[in-house]
Scaffold this motif. Structure first.
Motif, PDB file in Angstrom:
ATOM      1  N   PRO A  77      30.269  49.886  16.768  1.00  0.00           N
ATOM      2  CA  PRO A  77      30.393  48.564  17.631  1.00  0.00           C
ATOM      3  C   PRO A  77      28.830  48.212  17.349  1.00  0.00           C
ATOM      4  CG  PRO A  77      31.754  49.997  18.372  1.00  0.00           C
ATOM      5  CD  PRO A  77      31.045  50.860  18.018  1.00  0.00           C
ATOM      6  N   HIS A  78      28.433  47.031  16.852  1.00  0.00           N
ATOM      7  CA  HIS A  78      27.957  46.301  17.496  1.00  0.00           C
ATOM      8  C   HIS A  78      27.887  45.085  18.382  1.00  0.00           C
ATOM      9  CE1 HIS A  78      29.213  43.120  14.282  1.00  0.00           C
ATOM     10  NE2 HIS A  78      29.333  44.609  13.448  1.00  0.00           N
ATOM     11  N   LEU A  79      26.437  44.235  18.421  1.00  0.00           N
ATOM     12  CA  LEU A  79      26.524  43.552  19.069  1.00  0.00           C
ATOM     13  C   LEU A  79      27.410  42.004  18.794  1.00  0.00           C
ATOM     14  CD1 LEU A  79      25.204  42.158  21.952  1.00  0.00           C
ATOM     15  CD2 LEU A  79      23.715  40.917  20.552  1.00  0.00           C
ATOM     16  N   GLY A  80      27.376  41.835  17.659  1.00  0.00           N
ATOM     17  CA  GLY A  80      28.543  40.909  16.794  1.00  0.00           C
ATOM     18  C   GLY A  80      30.330  41.697  17.301  1.00  0.00           C
ATOM     19  N   ASN A  81      30.361  42.719  16.989  1.00  0.00           N
ATOM     20  CA  ASN A  81      32.010  43.270  17.883  1.00  0.00           C
ATOM     21  C   ASN A  81      31.947  42.874  18.901  1.00  0.00           C
ATOM     22  OD1 ASN A  81      30.691  46.224  15.824  1.00  0.00           O
ATOM     23  ND2 ASN A  81      31.955  44.148  14.673  1.00  0.00           N
ATOM     24  N   ILE A  82      31.024  43.272  19.752  1.00  0.00           N
ATOM     25  CA  ILE A  82      31.651  43.058  20.768  1.00  0.00           C
ATOM     26  C   ILE A  82      31.522  41.722  21.765  1.00  0.00           C
ATOM     27  CG2 ILE A  82      30.361  43.522  23.297  1.00  0.00           C
ATOM     28  CD1 ILE A  82      28.754  46.289  21.882  1.00  0.00           C
ATOM     29  N   LEU A  83      30.352  41.238  21.084  1.00  0.00           N
ATOM     30  CA  LEU A  83      30.682  39.477  21.978  1.00  0.00           C
ATOM     31  C   LEU A  83      31.759  38.512  21.073  1.00  0.00           C
ATOM     32  CD1 LEU A  83      26.517  38.257  21.726  1.00  0.00           C
ATOM     33  CD2 LEU A  83      28.228  39.183  23.637  1.00  0.00           C
ATOM     34  N   GLY A  84      32.846  39.419  19.609  1.00  0.00           N
ATOM     35  CA  GLY A  84      32.992  38.472  18.591  1.00  0.00           C
ATOM     36  C   GLY A  84      34.827  38.816  19.220  1.00  0.00           C
ATOM     37  N   ALA A 112      32.957  56.275  19.425  1.00  0.00           N
ATOM     38  CA  ALA A 112      31.671  55.316  19.778  1.00  0.00           C
ATOM     39  C   ALA A 112      32.670  54.142  20.050  1.00  0.00           C
ATOM     40  CB  ALA A 112      30.954  55.082  18.618  1.00  0.00           C
ATOM     41  N   ILE A 113      33.777  53.780  19.090  1.00  0.00           N
ATOM     42  CA  ILE A 113      34.446  52.458  19.407  1.00  0.00           C
ATOM     43  C   ILE A 113      35.473  52.471  20.774  1.00  0.00           C
ATOM     44  CG2 ILE A 113      36.371  51.084  18.590  1.00  0.00           C
ATOM     45  CD1 ILE A 113      35.341  51.957  15.835  1.00  0.00           C
ATOM     46  N   ALA A 114      36.105  53.739  20.938  1.00  0.00           N
ATOM     47  CA  ALA A 114      36.887  53.998  22.657  1.00  0.00           C
ATOM     48  C   ALA A 114      35.816  54.203  23.933  1.00  0.00           C
ATOM     49  CB  ALA A 114      37.625  55.964  22.191  1.00  0.00           C
ATOM     50  N   ALA A 115      35.015  54.335  23.393  1.00  0.00           N
ATOM     51  CA  ALA A 115      33.603  55.276  24.026  1.00  0.00           C
ATOM     52  C   ALA A 115      33.169  53.025  24.665  1.00  0.00           C
ATOM     53  CB  ALA A 115      32.941  55.195  24.299  1.00  0.00           C
ATOM     54  N   THR A 116      33.463  52.413  23.849  1.00  0.00           N
ATOM     55  CA  THR A 116      32.512  51.089  24.197  1.00  0.00           C
ATOM     56  C   THR A 116      33.694  50.021  24.957  1.00  0.00           C
ATOM     57  OG1 THR A 116      31.293  50.820  22.030  1.00  0.00           O
ATOM     58  CG2 THR A 116      32.137  49.113  22.737  1.00  0.00           C
ATOM     59  N   TRP A 117      34.973  49.870  24.565  1.00  0.00           N
ATOM     60  CA  TRP A 117      36.588  49.817  24.857  1.00  0.00           C
ATOM     61  C   TRP A 117      36.136  49.539  26.799  1.00  0.00           C
ATOM     62  CZ3 TRP A 117      39.562  45.835  23.562  1.00  0.00           C
ATOM     63  CH2 TRP A 117      39.034  45.123  22.506  1.00  0.00           C
ATOM     64  N   LEU A 118      36.179  51.327  26.753  1.00  0.00           N
ATOM     65  CA  LEU A 118      36.106  51.396  28.229  1.00  0.00           C
ATOM     66  C   LEU A 118      34.777  51.293  29.093  1.00  0.00           C
ATOM     67  CD1 LEU A 118      37.373  55.404  27.643  1.00  0.00           C
ATOM     68  CD2 LEU A 118      38.765  53.413  28.181  1.00  0.00           C
ATOM     69  N   ALA A 119      33.062  51.612  27.513  1.00  0.00           N
ATOM     70  CA  ALA A 119      32.647  50.730  28.620  1.00  0.00           C
ATOM     71  C   ALA A 119      32.372  49.599  29.602  1.00  0.00           C
ATOM     72  CB  ALA A 119      31.248  50.793  27.861  1.00  0.00           C
ATOM     73  N   PHE A 120      33.510  48.216  28.874  1.00  0.00           N
ATOM     74  CA  PHE A 120      32.914  47.187  28.749  1.00  0.00           C
ATOM     75  C   PHE A 120      34.561  46.465  29.760  1.00  0.00           C
ATOM     76  CE2 PHE A 120      30.245  46.755  26.005  1.00  0.00           C
ATOM     77  CZ  PHE A 120      29.200  45.557  25.962  1.00  0.00           C
ATOM     78  N   GLY A 121      34.901  47.283  30.598  1.00  0.00           N
ATOM     79  CA  GLY A 121      36.051  47.489  31.779  1.00  0.00           C
ATOM     80  C   GLY A 121      37.207  47.770  31.468  1.00  0.00           C
ATOM     81  N   PHE A 122      37.988  48.022  29.888  1.00  0.00           N
ATOM     82  CA  PHE A 122      39.631  47.921  29.215  1.00  0.00           C
ATOM     83  C   PHE A 122      39.928  49.007  30.462  1.00  0.00           C
ATOM     84  CE2 PHE A 122      43.227  49.133  26.789  1.00  0.00           C
ATOM     85  CZ  PHE A 122      43.767  48.203  26.940  1.00  0.00           C
ATOM     86  N   ASP A 123      41.428  48.364  30.978  1.00  0.00           N
ATOM     87  CA  ASP A 123      42.518  49.055  32.196  1.00  0.00           C
ATOM     88  C   ASP A 123      43.067  50.007  31.353  1.00  0.00           C
ATOM     89  OD1 ASP A 123      43.803  50.254  33.545  1.00  0.00           O
ATOM     90  OD2 ASP A 123      43.795  48.298  35.308  1.00  0.00           O
TER      91      ASP A 123
END
Ligand code: ADP
Ligand code: TRP
Length: 325
Positions: free
Chosen positions: A14-21, A62-73
């Motif tokens: 995931p990149h900054l566009g995926n994260i913010l968008g 990496a995608i799973a880790a990103t959701w968790l990194a941004f606090g998905f419950d």
């Protein structure tokens, strides 16, 4: 209670566009106690373009880790890998037989992809049907997606109506797209839309030295250091203003306009800002990337929750089609 559902293809990190968008707005929606969120990794969809299995597995992590990194419950909600719940492919086949050929042939995303890609396979063609199955299996009401996905959701509704018509009752729930018009397209380091396919993205989880190299590569004009610069026509400034608060943005704007401030300084400021703002998500991301078993455990738990709901829907669909008699 509304059911929110969205998926991200495992075709890259995931990149900054995926994260913010996509990721942050979906997590925001999931925080409403009235909502129940179903977020999954669309690894089957990624097979339409990515064939390397080891790479796919890495991107799924990496995608799973990103959701968790941004606090998905993930405990309160449902979080899983699409390929592990076989009902997705089963329903996709049934729905294929309710999808008119011209609907797929005229899909904008298929036309675009088939012009760009060397491998135009049948999976790419029926991609929207698998997406419809993803949504309809879970009776999802709200689907937060970018503008590019609007047509896929219209197709989902159309396919579901055709099925319901045959069934003579509303077996499948028609979803609503939720396209947030405020979310702008995040520019990549070359000024085009940031995208995996354009190799112009910022991966905020890169090690410091590599992240620094990427920010240095952001396109800028050749205005000399001492001259005034136009912030509104500069990619570094745009990216900075998407992350920083109002006063920090105003401060950088003044520096640009006054001159004596080079693009190199702005890029360094952006780099430092990313490191600081995303320090905690970077730490959590790395933690999960290094603790694979824990990540695996979380996804497996979610899989179980997803499967029991999916099986319920599939049971109803099979009955209508005479497969259960
Ligand atoms: P990519 O273009 O990198 O392949 P995807 O098509 O996999 O990205 O998009 C995943 C999600 O991220 C979608 O919901 C999409 O709308 C969002 N997204 C992707 N790129 C951007 C961007 N540059 N700006 C805003 N949102 C984006
Ligand atoms: N097609 C979506 C994208 O490229 C990913 C996706 C697959 C999806 N299945 C979905 C999004 C179901 C929302 C709902 O971004």
């Amino acid at each position: 209670m509304a059911r929110i559902l969205t998926g991200i293809q495992s075709s890259g990190r995931p990149h900054l566009g995926n994260i913010l968008g996509a990721i942050l707005p979906a997590i925001e929606l999931s925080k409403n106690p009235q909502n129940e969120s179903f977020f999954f990794i669309a690894d089957l969809h990624s097979l339409t373009t990515l064939k390397d299995g080891a790479q796919r597995a890495e991107y799924v992590r990496a995608i799973a880790a990103t959701w968790l990194a941004f606090g998905f419950d993930y405990k309160k909600n449902v979080f899983w890998r699409q390929s592990r719940v076989q009902e997705h492919t089963e329903l996709a086949w049934y729905l294929n037989c309710f999808t008119p050929f011209p609907m797929l042939a005229n899909a904008t995303s298929f036309k675009e992809k088939s012009e760009k890609l060397a491998d135009v396979n049948a999976g790419l063609f029926t991609y929207p049907v698998l997406q419809a199955a993803d949504i309809l299996l879970y009776d999802a009401n709200i689907i937060p997606v970018g503008k590019d996905q609007k047509q896929h959701l219209e197709m989902t509704k159309d396919i579901a109506s055709r099925f319901n018509q045959l069934a003579g009752q509303d077996i499948l729930v028609l979803p609503e797209p939720q396209i947030d018009e405020r979310i702008m397209t995040i520019p990549g380091i070359d000024g085009q839309k940031m995208s995996k396919s354009y190799h112009n993205y910022i991966d905020i989880f890169l090690p410091e030295n590599e992240l620094k190299k990427v920010t240095k590569k952001i396109l800028s004009d050749s205005t000399a250091l001492e001259e005034p610069k136009d912030p509104d026509n500069d990619i570094t400034f745009k990216l900075y203003s998407l992350l920083a608060n109002e006063s920090e943005v105003a401060e950088m704007r003044t520096r640009y306009v006054n001159g004596g401030y080079g693009y190199g300084h702005a890029k360094q400021a952006l780099f430092e800002y990313i490191l600081e703002k995303f320090a905690e998500p970077r730490r959590i991301f790395n933690y999960y990337m290094e603790n694979n078993a824990e990540l695996e455990g979380i996804l497996t738990e979610g899989e179980g929750k997803a499967r029991s709901i999916a099986q319920h829907t599939i049971g109803k669909v099979r009955s209508v089609l005479g497969f259960n008699s």
